[in-house]
Design a protein around this motif. Structure first.
Motif, mmCIF file in Angstrom:
data_model
loop_
_atom_site.group_PDB
_atom_site.id
_atom_site.type_symbol
_atom_site.label_atom_id
_atom_site.label_comp_id
_atom_site.label_asym_id
_atom_site.label_seq_id
_atom_site.Cartn_x
_atom_site.Cartn_y
_atom_site.Cartn_z
ATOM 1 N N LEU A 274 13.710 -17.594 15.499
ATOM 2 C CA LEU A 274 12.355 -17.038 15.491
ATOM 3 C C LEU A 274 11.918 -16.648 14.084
ATOM 4 O O LEU A 274 10.754 -16.831 13.706
ATOM 5 C CB LEU A 274 12.277 -15.819 16.416
ATOM 6 N N GLU A 275 12.842 -16.124 13.295
ATOM 7 C CA GLU A 275 12.511 -15.742 11.922
ATOM 8 C C GLU A 275 12.082 -16.955 11.107
ATOM 9 O O GLU A 275 11.141 -16.877 10.301
ATOM 10 C CB GLU A 275 13.720 -15.068 11.263
ATOM 11 N N LYS A 276 12.718 -18.083 11.331
ATOM 12 C CA LYS A 276 12.340 -19.315 10.639
ATOM 13 C C LYS A 276 10.951 -19.782 11.081
ATOM 14 O O LYS A 276 10.176 -20.309 10.279
ATOM 15 C CB LYS A 276 13.388 -20.395 10.892
ATOM 16 N N ILE A 277 10.650 -19.601 12.354
ATOM 17 C CA ILE A 277 9.309 -19.928 12.847
ATOM 18 C C ILE A 277 8.265 -19.052 12.165
ATOM 19 O O ILE A 277 7.218 -19.532 11.719
ATOM 20 C CB ILE A 277 9.232 -19.756 14.386
ATOM 21 N N LYS A 278 8.535 -17.763 12.069
ATOM 22 C CA LYS A 278 7.574 -16.829 11.463
ATOM 23 C C LYS A 278 7.339 -17.142 9.987
ATOM 24 O O LYS A 278 6.215 -17.003 9.483
ATOM 25 C CB LYS A 278 8.068 -15.388 11.627
ATOM 26 N N GLU A 279 8.406 -17.534 9.293
ATOM 27 C CA GLU A 279 8.255 -17.883 7.873
ATOM 28 C C GLU A 279 7.307 -19.071 7.708
ATOM 29 O O GLU A 279 6.444 -19.076 6.844
ATOM 30 C CB GLU A 279 9.630 -18.212 7.276
ATOM 31 N N GLN A 280 7.505 -20.090 8.541
ATOM 32 C CA GLN A 280 6.644 -21.283 8.467
ATOM 33 C C GLN A 280 5.233 -20.981 8.975
ATOM 34 O O GLN A 280 4.268 -21.599 8.523
ATOM 35 C CB GLN A 280 7.260 -22.417 9.308
ATOM 36 N N MET A 281 5.124 -20.028 9.891
ATOM 37 C CA MET A 281 3.823 -19.710 10.490
ATOM 38 C C MET A 281 2.829 -19.184 9.448
ATOM 39 O O MET A 281 1.607 -19.342 9.600
ATOM 40 C CB MET A 281 4.035 -18.657 11.584
ATOM 41 N N LEU A 282 3.339 -18.602 8.372
ATOM 42 C CA LEU A 282 2.458 -18.060 7.336
ATOM 43 C C LEU A 282 1.615 -19.165 6.687
ATOM 44 O O LEU A 282 0.588 -18.874 6.068
ATOM 45 C CB LEU A 282 3.291 -17.353 6.262
ATOM 46 N N ASN A 283 2.048 -20.407 6.803
ATOM 47 C CA ASN A 283 1.356 -21.503 6.139
ATOM 48 C C ASN A 283 0.478 -22.308 7.087
ATOM 49 O O ASN A 283 -0.067 -23.346 6.704
ATOM 50 C CB ASN A 283 2.378 -22.441 5.474
ATOM 51 N N VAL A 284 0.351 -21.863 8.355
ATOM 52 C CA VAL A 284 -0.437 -22.614 9.337
ATOM 53 C C VAL A 284 -1.866 -22.102 9.359
ATOM 54 O O VAL A 284 -2.119 -20.908 9.390
ATOM 55 C CB VAL A 284 0.191 -22.491 10.740
ATOM 56 N N LEU A 285 -2.804 -23.053 9.313
ATOM 57 C CA LEU A 285 -4.227 -22.717 9.320
ATOM 58 C C LEU A 285 -4.605 -22.052 10.641
ATOM 59 O O LEU A 285 -4.258 -22.544 11.703
ATOM 60 C CB LEU A 285 -5.066 -23.983 9.146
#
Length: 285
Positions: A274-285
């Motif tokens: 989940l932490e990896k998902i949240k890190e990548q989520m910062l870059n999603v429009l």
């Protein structure tokens, strides 16, 4: 289809006497944060250009650059003869040298060149809009390609979370049995007479406190909702962010109720995904 907020776009339009280049690059940001660089005589159009960019890109830290290069005989810069002659006269009073040398020195001083302000004609502004539109197409294509990579990564991590949840469901009966045995053993070690019915009631009470049935169901629903939202037509970065928060809440609750090492190990793995998902989520429009 999700989009990344990272992107780059460039487009060039060639006019008879000028080459117009527009470059746009963007990084992640909670809102639209636009920095514009352009020649001063084009500033009157800045507000309109900003609106077009913001409407197309929606969110992100955006750098917009407009370059106008004169490629023909046209020029707006002229030698300021009055200022140059005054500089040369002053230099003669304090230094010796031929006129050519003094001229070279005078041309380096402020106001030696003067630029006539010219209005942007309709054809030139139309070319700027065409260049801007082309750059926006390019950066949005870039964002979509980056979004596809992010989407695939999210899918893999959601699948991993679903597999870990399946393991949690599988070992839950064993966990409950272990907790029950632990409580019964603790009571036996007290070596005191107890009421069997009362003990059974208290045992049920503690087992209910450790029950994670609701959390398992809600977590499965959140994971499914996340996967379905990924497939929506629009990029929903903020919505996906909210869903990931709910996923985290259920994982944390399972961890706090687990009281069983094998399940806690699964929870740690779930938190990592989940932490990896949240890190990548910062870059999603």
């Amino acid at each position: 289809m999700i989009q990344s907020m990272t992107g780059f776009g460039k487009h060039v339009v060639q006019l008879p006497n000028k080459k117009i280049t527009v470059e746009i690059k963007s990084l992640n940001s909670k809102s639209i944060d636009l920095n514009a660089r352009m020649p001063s005589n084009y500033r009157e159009k800045e507000l309109e250009l900003r609106k077009l960019i913001a409407s197309s890109l929606e969110r992100g830290k955006v750098d917009f650059s407009l370059y106008v290069e004169i490629t023909g005989d046209e020029t707006t810069s002229q030698v300021n003869e009055v200022a140059v002659k005054q500089y040369m006269g002053q230099l003669k009073n304090i230094a010796t040298g031929d006129d050519l040398r003094l001229l070279e020195m005078a041309l380096r001083f402020p106001d030696a060149m003067k630029t006539a302000k010219e209005d942007i004609d309709e054809e030139e502004y139309e070319a700027i809009l065409i260049a801007l539109e082309g750059a926006l197409v390019e950066i949005n294509r870039f964002r979509s390609e980056e979004g596809s990579v992010l989407e695939q990564d999210f899918i893999e991590r959601i699948v991993a979370l679903e597999q870990l949840l399946a393991e949690v469901v599988k070992i839950d009966p064993e966990r409950q049995g272990t907790i029950r045995e632990r409580l019964e053993k603790a009571v036996q070690e007290i070596k005191a007479d107890i009421d069997a019915n009362r003990f059974e009631q208290e045992l049920i009470y503690y087992l209910e406190k450790y029950d994670i049935t609701e959390e398992k169901v809600r977590l499965a629903n959140h994971l499914d909702y996340f996967a379905r939202t990924l497939k929506s037509e629009d990029s929903n970065g903020k919505k996906l962010g909210f869903i990931s928060q709910e996923i985290g809440r259920e994982i944390n609750t399972i961890g706090s109720k687990a009281n069983y090492a094998p399940m806690q190990q699964l929870v740690v793995q779930m938190k990592d995904e989940l932490e990896k998902i949240k890190e990548q989520m910062l870059n999603v429009l």
